[in-house]
Write a protein that holds these residues in place. Structure first.
Motif, mmCIF file in Angstrom:
data_model
loop_
_atom_site.group_PDB
_atom_site.id
_atom_site.type_symbol
_atom_site.label_atom_id
_atom_site.label_comp_id
_atom_site.label_asym_id
_atom_site.label_seq_id
_atom_site.Cartn_x
_atom_site.Cartn_y
_atom_site.Cartn_z
ATOM 1 N N SER A 139 -12.993 0.906 7.075
ATOM 2 C CA SER A 139 -13.062 -0.511 6.738
ATOM 3 C C SER A 139 -11.829 -0.893 5.936
ATOM 4 O O SER A 139 -11.150 -0.032 5.365
ATOM 5 N N ALA A 140 -11.546 -2.187 5.909
ATOM 6 C CA ALA A 140 -10.447 -2.679 5.078
ATOM 7 C C ALA A 140 -10.951 -3.057 3.698
ATOM 8 O O ALA A 140 -10.214 -2.953 2.709
ATOM 9 N N THR A 141 -12.189 -3.518 3.620
ATOM 10 C CA THR A 141 -12.738 -3.971 2.344
ATOM 11 C C THR A 141 -14.183 -3.517 2.204
ATOM 12 O O THR A 141 -14.971 -3.635 3.136
ATOM 13 N N ALA A 142 -14.520 -3.014 1.032
ATOM 14 C CA ALA A 142 -15.914 -2.658 0.736
ATOM 15 C C ALA A 142 -16.070 -2.473 -0.766
ATOM 16 O O ALA A 142 -15.254 -1.789 -1.397
ATOM 17 N N VAL A 154 -6.916 -2.928 -2.428
ATOM 18 C CA VAL A 154 -7.032 -4.046 -1.492
ATOM 19 C C VAL A 154 -5.941 -5.078 -1.700
ATOM 20 O O VAL A 154 -5.816 -6.028 -0.924
ATOM 21 N N ASP A 155 -5.126 -4.906 -2.739
ATOM 22 C CA ASP A 155 -4.092 -5.901 -3.034
ATOM 23 C C ASP A 155 -3.010 -5.907 -1.968
ATOM 24 O O ASP A 155 -2.489 -4.857 -1.589
ATOM 25 N N ARG A 156 -2.686 -7.100 -1.482
ATOM 26 C CA ARG A 156 -1.573 -7.287 -0.560
ATOM 27 C C ARG A 156 -0.588 -8.227 -1.253
ATOM 28 O O ARG A 156 -0.842 -9.445 -1.343
ATOM 29 N N VAL A 157 0.503 -7.685 -1.745
ATOM 30 C CA VAL A 157 1.405 -8.483 -2.587
ATOM 31 C C VAL A 157 2.078 -9.605 -1.824
ATOM 32 O O VAL A 157 2.564 -10.579 -2.422
ATOM 33 N N ASN A 158 2.122 -9.516 -0.497
ATOM 34 C CA ASN A 158 2.775 -10.567 0.289
ATOM 35 C C ASN A 158 1.834 -11.723 0.612
ATOM 36 O O ASN A 158 2.258 -12.718 1.199
ATOM 37 N N LEU A 159 0.551 -11.601 0.244
ATOM 38 C CA LEU A 159 -0.393 -12.696 0.439
ATOM 39 C C LEU A 159 -0.466 -13.527 -0.833
ATOM 40 O O LEU A 159 -0.564 -12.987 -1.940
#
Length: 481
Positions: free
Chosen positions: A171-174, A198-203
């Motif tokens: 999974s990507a998130t849980a 889960v952090d995506r710095v480009n979002l």
């Protein structure tokens, strides 16, 4: 152990692993159960695809959506893999029988949780001696299993508890609670866990608060006319997908509507157009997105409060897979959460449904007649039947109350994140039990954000009115014909 880097280069053309991939693969090869949480775009599929070339037995992948299965099958075929099949409703009955009779000839077999309840499928799978069972998008066990698709809670029922193959949950998130559900309902034994941030710095996350609901459509149109996509507008209403699409098209923006009420072929066609760049914007319900691998999505717009923070993360995570800046915008009007609460609890069975179910069974009638009498929705009946077969009636009543309260509480969590006037990124990580080490520039609405720094602004719309011919569209879908 096989030389994993050599296999990676040989079968996929990559020279190095992404973070987490090698650790997960090594644990699988050691025949351990594994829970792997890797953000969107981090190459989760490789975690089972590469082991498929180490083992000499088939790998079973349980996937939530037909479109996701088909996408994964096509992806493997593009890498030259021929021993791959999707066992789903797209196959004719004779084709399904042939697949079940020759499971050993496949390296990768995709199917759905619902297909696993078929007795013939179960019998064939018990004889197949799978090297690995993969549950893709495993958060669906917790997200959908209790009140939407109860077959997610029965994924391992067909397996031999003693001699079963190792299980990989992806999974990507849980959250911690969801991971607990995954391990419990898959009956995992001391699994290896790899949990990536889960952090995506480009979002970058924005919230736009409006006064009235009728202001949302004009705001979306004005914004899309000023900035570049590709992008996705998420809405809760099938009708609104059409309204937004019509407004965008009439202003020269290449757009299409997408929702679960459309024919599967139409949805697949629109998806392919979006992937090919023939459409710039998709106006969709949450039926769109899972399994859509488009690297250059620049914007995600929500016109509503999503039902959970996890759902929000899944949807905004479809942007910026290429690592470039991407923007998430959530439009909010006070009391928006009330509509979300109504929608997500509408199909949950109520006390009267439990009583009706008991009345039918007490008369030795099939309670499925509740569907014929329009006393309950199909989703509601699936959920009711699952719990009535496992709990006493009073326990079912309490279970349904608990489900409703939990879903309402999750909407309140999402509303709090939107309105708390605190860093959205920090709140997102806290929700998943993680900490923020460093904030990027243009972090979020409450930290300060400028669209012009993140997005390219349009200079003109001269070429946006162009739509390819049917022949050109078909050449994208059927490139070899």
């Amino acid at each position: 152990m096989a030389n994993l880097e050599q296999l990676l280069e040989q079968h996929f053309g990559y020279s190095t692993f992404r973070p987490g991939q090698k650790e997960v693969i090594e644990a699988i090869i050691e025949k351990r159960d594994v829970v792997a949480l890797l953000p969107t775009g981090m190459g989760k599929s490789l975690c089972y695809q590469l082991p498929g070339y180490v083992f000499n037995r088939p790998v079973l992948i349980i996937s939530p959506l037909l479109s996701l299965m088909q996408d994964q099958v096509e992806q493997l075929k593009r890498f030259g893999e021929k021993r791959v099949i999707a066992l789903n409703s797209f196959l004719q009955m004779s084709e399904k029988r042939n697949v079940l009779q020759h499971l050993g000839q496949y390296r990768f077999i995709f199917t759905s949780p619902e297909m696993l309840k078929n007795s013939q499928v179960q019998a064939a799978f018990r004889q197949a001696q799978f090297a690995l069972v993969v549950v893709d998008e495993a958060h669906c066990i917790s997200q959908w299993g209790f009140d939407f698709r109860p077959d997610y809670l029965k994924i391992t029922d067909w397996m031999d508890a003693v001699n079963r193959p190792p299980i990989l949950a992806l999974s990507a998130t849980a959250t911690e609670a969801v991971v607990k559900d995954i391990k419990a309902y898959l009956h995992m034994s001391q699994p290896f866990e790899y949990i990536h941030s889960v952090d995506r710095v480009n979002l970058h996350y924005d919230v736009v608060q409006l006064e009235k609901p009728i202001e949302k459509a004009p705001w979306i149109l004005a914004h899309v006319l000023k900035t570049h996509g590709p992008g996705i507008v998420y809405t809760q209403s099938r009708k609104k997908t059409a309204i937004y699409t019509e407004r965008l098209l009439s202003n020269g923006i290449r757009a299409a509507a997408y929702h679960a009420g459309m024919e599967a072929e139409d949805r697949q066609f629109i998806q392919q157009q979006f992937l090919a760049g023939q459409l710039e914007w998709i106006c969709a319900t949450n039926a769109f997105g899972m399994g859509v691998h488009k690297d250059n999505v620049r914007q995600i717009i929500h016109d509503h409060i999503p039902s959970t923070v996890a759902n929000y993360m899944q949807e905004v995570g479809r942007a910026g897979r290429d690592g470039q800046d991407a923007l998430s915008i959530l439009l909010y009007v006070q009391k928006d959460e009330d509509m979300t609460k109504f929608i997500i609890t509408e199909d949950i069975p109520q006390e009267r449904h439990v009583e009706q179910y008991l009345e039918y069974t007490g008369r030795e009638e099939n309670p499925a007649v509740m569907l014929d009498m329009h006393q309950i929705s199909e989703t509601g009946f699936r959920v009711l039947s699952y719990w009535m077969q496992r709990l006493a009636p009073q326990e079912v009543q309490q279970k349904l109350v608990d489900i409703r309260l939990s879903k309402v509480s999750q909407v309140d969590e999402m509303k709090t994140m939107v309105t708390a006037q605190k860093c959205i990124r920090e709140q997102l990580l806290h929700y998943f039990g993680q900490s923020l080490n460093e904030k990027p520039n243009q972090c979020c609405h409450y930290c300060g954000i400028e669209y012009g720094v993140i997005l390219k602004e349009r200079e003109h719309l001269e070429t946006l009115g162009y739509m390819p011919s049917w022949g050109e569209r078909l050449s994208v879908l059927l490139p070899n014909i």
